[in-house]
Design a protein around this motif. Structure first.
Motif: not given
Length: 230
Positions: A149-170
């Motif tokens: 779910a898109r909202r789950t990834y967005q919640r994760f990014l917001d909660l941990h203050d992650v810049d998706a363009s500087h992150a890697a997902m495994f």
């Protein structure tokens, strides 16, 4: 051909848990899978064969069987999680090589899982990787809305203050990498060792050639060591 994203710019490393941080052939998830079937059978008063069908149907349609059981039957998430994760974690063994590779990667390391924090902590303890990670975002943090779910990834990014363009997902499921890639993350699909026997649904094996998959590896430890060594 679209150019695959690299790792030089990454400052946050995000990992799925089950069948990603440990090999598929350990089959730890088979224990969970069996307990999910038993939970469904008991809760819905159906035979094992029908419980298995419902389990897999909900898994595909809702992201987790739990979400399907909550939506369709109003079951308690806490009860479900406590039951299905009551397993023997002893097949997992410490992985110092992975710990060393993770330590050498620059930046934060986070877990993003559809399982619970309690289960994640047991897995990380058995792998001797607990101190390596800076946080766990679990199904409760996701408000019981699982990946993909898109909202789950967005919640994760917001909660941990992650810049998706500087992150890697495994991840071990290609479908769970579609939204991360769309958000700007470098994506890595972790697949089973071809020399080992594993039990997986056909659809779970699909997607390694998808445009939203930047890299594929059947040896996560070696793959991470290669990145860290550059």
């Amino acid at each position: 051909m679209t150019e695959k994203r690299g790792f030089d710019h990454i400052d946050t490393w995000v990992f799925d848990l089950d069948n990603t941080l440990y090999p598929h052939h350990v089959n730890l998830w088979q224990q969970v899978d069996g307990r999910i079937r038993d939970f469904v059978a008991d809760a819905l008063k159906v035979e094992a064969t029908e419980a298995f069908r419902i389990q897999k149907d909900y898994y595909r349609r809702y992201g987790t069987t739990m979400r399907g059981m909550m939506t369709e039957h109003g079951i308690s998430a806490d009860q479900f999680l406590a039951y299905v994760h009551d397993i023997d974690h002893s097949p997992l063994e410490p992985n110092p090589a992975m710990g060393e590779a993770l330590f050498k990667l620059p930046g934060r390391k986070l877990i993003l899982t559809n399982a619970s924090v309690a289960h994640a902590e047991k897995v990380l303890e058995r792998l001797a990787l607990g101190v390596t990670f800076d946080g766990v975002f679990d199904i409760i943090s996701a408000e019981f809305e699982p990946k993909p779910a898109r909202r789950t990834y967005q919640r994760f990014l917001d909660l941990h203050d992650v810049d998706a363009s500087h992150a890697a997902m495994f991840e071990d499921l290609a479908r769970n990498l579609a939204i991360p890639h769309e958000l700007g993350m470098t994506t890595v699909l972790v697949v089973p060792d071809g020399a080992k026997k594993v039990v997986r649904e056909t659809w779970e094996m699909e997607g390694r050639d998808a445009a939203h998959v930047d890299h594929v590896t059947e040896d996560l430890t070696g793959f991470l060591a290669g990145i860290a060594g550059k």
